[in-house]
Write a protein that holds these residues in place. Structure first.
Motif, PDB file in Angstrom:
ATOM      1  N   UNK A 235       0.868  -1.176   0.000  1.00 23.23           N
ATOM      2  CA  UNK A 235       0.000   0.000   0.000  1.00 23.23           C
ATOM      3  C   UNK A 235       0.906   1.228   0.000  1.00 23.23           C
ATOM      4  N   UNK A 236       1.136   1.804  -1.159  1.00 24.01           N
ATOM      5  CA  UNK A 236       2.166   2.823  -1.308  1.00 24.01           C
ATOM      6  C   UNK A 236       1.666   4.237  -1.046  1.00 24.01           C
ATOM      7  N   UNK A 237       0.396   4.409  -0.732  1.00 25.07           N
ATOM      8  CA  UNK A 237      -0.105   5.749  -0.422  1.00 25.07           C
ATOM      9  C   UNK A 237       0.625   6.304   0.795  1.00 25.07           C
ATOM     10  N   UNK A 238       0.853   7.605   0.798  1.00 28.02           N
ATOM     11  CA  UNK A 238       1.570   8.248   1.908  1.00 28.02           C
ATOM     12  C   UNK A 238       0.900   7.973   3.249  1.00 28.02           C
ATOM     13  N   UNK A 239      -0.414   7.813   3.237  1.00 29.70           N
ATOM     14  CA  UNK A 239      -1.163   7.548   4.464  1.00 29.70           C
ATOM     15  C   UNK A 239      -0.541   6.417   5.267  1.00 29.70           C
ATOM     16  N   UNK A 240      -0.093   5.364   4.599  1.00 33.15           N
ATOM     17  CA  UNK A 240       0.371   4.161   5.293  1.00 33.15           C
ATOM     18  C   UNK A 240       1.817   4.252   5.763  1.00 33.15           C
ATOM     19  N   UNK A 241       2.423   5.425   5.605  1.00 32.93           N
ATOM     20  CA  UNK A 241       3.711   5.707   6.231  1.00 32.93           C
ATOM     21  C   UNK A 241       3.511   6.353   7.611  1.00 32.93           C
ATOM     22  N   UNK A 242       2.276   6.632   7.946  1.00 33.85           N
ATOM     23  CA  UNK A 242       1.982   7.401   9.162  1.00 33.85           C
ATOM     24  C   UNK A 242       2.219   6.593  10.437  1.00 33.85           C
ATOM     25  N   UNK A 243       2.829   7.214  11.458  1.00 32.29           N
ATOM     26  CA  UNK A 243       2.959   6.554  12.761  1.00 32.29           C
ATOM     27  C   UNK A 243       1.603   6.441  13.444  1.00 32.29           C
ATOM     28  N   UNK A 244       1.243   5.254  13.897  1.00 31.00           N
ATOM     29  CA  UNK A 244      -0.094   5.008  14.429  1.00 31.00           C
ATOM     30  C   UNK A 244      -0.355   5.754  15.735  1.00 31.00           C
ATOM     31  N   UNK A 245       0.600   5.719  16.657  1.00 27.50           N
ATOM     32  CA  UNK A 245       0.369   6.319  17.962  1.00 27.50           C
ATOM     33  C   UNK A 245       0.290   7.842  17.896  1.00 27.50           C
ATOM     34  N   UNK A 246       1.044   8.455  17.009  1.00 25.25           N
ATOM     35  CA  UNK A 246       1.052   9.912  16.921  1.00 25.25           C
ATOM     36  C   UNK A 246      -0.305  10.459  16.504  1.00 25.25           C
ATOM     37  N   UNK A 247      -1.053   9.680  15.724  1.00 27.86           N
ATOM     38  CA  UNK A 247      -2.354  10.141  15.231  1.00 27.86           C
ATOM     39  C   UNK A 247      -3.520   9.614  16.054  1.00 27.86           C
ATOM     40  N   UNK A 248      -3.237   8.749  17.022  1.00 28.07           N
ATOM     41  CA  UNK A 248      -4.309   8.091  17.769  1.00 28.07           C
ATOM     42  C   UNK A 248      -5.174   9.094  18.536  1.00 28.07           C
TER      43      UNK A 248
END
Length: 404
Positions: A235-248
């Motif tokens: 899944x090469x969209x930039x979205x999936x480079x996002x850190x999970x905890x930072x956006x939680x």
């Protein structure tokens, strides 16, 4: 594959969902979920019809990869959906936040895990709990054995899969933080959710004992901090480079802001027809009410602006080809906390304005306020914790949250 899964797979084959279409579907659910809110509270879980509605409309799939028919939207898609659903039913929004967030996180897992979950049913609902200290795991042939008991697993009675966390023992070395994907049917749910608010979220304890989890359904914490992972190479969209905890925090607070928005609108509707018992005058004529409703409305608007601005900033960072630095990670977490705090402040103004009638359990304002009181206890709404982390990093001290 059952009929529901076949329909979902067929929908996925026709192409990805669309963010705008999901938002419209969420809006259509508002009167339905409002009417169903008392039943949701009484059941202490989502009604079966609500679970079916969430699957049918795809609202939990706003951040799901397009490869599985998800919307793969800008991260602000979660704000859109949770603001809308929260305005109707706090418990449903609170559960939906888990389903959206853990759906997003699954994109980091190996392909085999994604196929087990989304290949079987692309509309699957995923709950979870991210408190690794409460679980212990050990490596065994082909995977791990996990033991633990975790509280506050919102939405678990209605989910299909659950993400659990635990510390993996590594001989003489320090334990490592890992995350595990487990079928809902393999969990023991312990009925503990006897609370004052968010009654219908079903945030019970769950437990497993020496439960085997194959290697492809396990992931170390480093793969949730952003960047390349076993799963997002697909899944090469930039979205999936996002850190999970930072956006939680932004995810969770989106539900709280929706609740505050619904509470303000409910108060406006009631005030237009309500007459003060002592004076016999219409509430809407009182200048004090004008000031209160204006401030509450402005606080909700400000909270939404914080959420959307920070989602835009996250996407800008990721689309530039880099990962957020520590100051940005803590900022995004603190922004979510601020938005949740603003929502609770707005709720307090409305609660003070409504007077004695708000004390009746039959008054929807009572539910909104109890739900927000409970939501505000979540660690993502704790300003001392999350604001403190951002402040220390801005002053040049090291990041004190290892999950970020």
């Amino acid at each position: 594959m059952n009929e529901s899964a076949r329909e979902g797979a067929t929908a996925a084959g026709r192409g990805r969902l669309d963010r705008a279409a999901i938002v419209e579907r969420a809006k259509k659910l508002v009167p339905i979920l409002k009417a169903r809110a008392p039943e949701c509270d009484a059941l202490r879980r989502l009604p079966d019809e609500t679970r079916d509605d969430l699957k049918r409309t795809g609202v939990a799939r706003v951040l799901q990869p397009a490869l599985y028919g998800g919307a793969e939207s800008h991260i602000a898609g979660m704000v859109d959906v949770l603001n809308i659903i929260g305005s109707a039913c706090g418990s449903t929004a609170w559960s939906l936040a888990q389903y959206i967030g853990h759906n997003f996180m699954l994109a980091q897992w190996p392909e085999q895990a994604q196929e087990e979950v989304w290949g079987e049913d692309p509309r699957a609902l995923l709950s979870g709990i991210l408190i690794p200290s409460l679980g212990k795991a050990r490596a065994v042939a082909g995977g791990f054995e996990l033991t633990g008991r975790w509280p506050f697993v919102s939405g678990v009675p209605s989910c299909d899969w659950c993400l659990l966390s635990g510390m993996v023992e590594r001989g003489e070395g320090a334990p490592e933080e890992w995350y595990f994907v487990v079928r809902r049917s393999e969990l023991e749910i312990i009925d503990t959710w006897d609370v004052v608010g968010l009654l219908g979220s079903g945030s019970h304890d769950v437990q497993v004992n020496n439960h085997f989890i194959p290697s492809h359904r396990a992931l170390p914490i480093d793969h949730l901090k952003g960047g390349d992972t076993p799963g997002n190479v697909r899944h090469r969209a930039a979205l999936y480079q996002s850190p999970s905890y930072a956006t939680f925090g932004l995810l969770i607070s989106s539900a709280s802001v929706g609740m505050a928005d619904g509470m303000v609108e409910e108060y406006v509707d009631q005030a237009k027809t309500r007459v003060a018992l002592m004076s016999g005058k219409a509430d809407l004529e009182a200048s004090t009410q004008h000031v209160r409703i204006a401030r509450a409305s402005a606080l909700v608007d400000a909270a939404k602006a914080v959420l959307y601005r920070n989602c835009d900033e996250i996407m800008a960072v990721l689309e530039s080809g880099r990962l957020p630095i520590d100051e940005e990670r803590t900022k995004f977490r603190a922004a979510g906390t601020l938005a949740g705090n603003l929502a609770f402040d707005a709720a307090g103004i409305v609660w003070d304005a409504i007077g004695g009638r708000g004390a009746y359990l039959s008054n929807p304002l009572s539910r909104y306020y109890r739900d927000l009181c409970t939501a505000s206890r979540h660690m993502t709404h704790n300003w001392d914790l999350n604001g403190g982390s951002h402040g220390r990093v801005r002053l040049g001290l090291p990041l004190d949250n290892p999950s970020l």
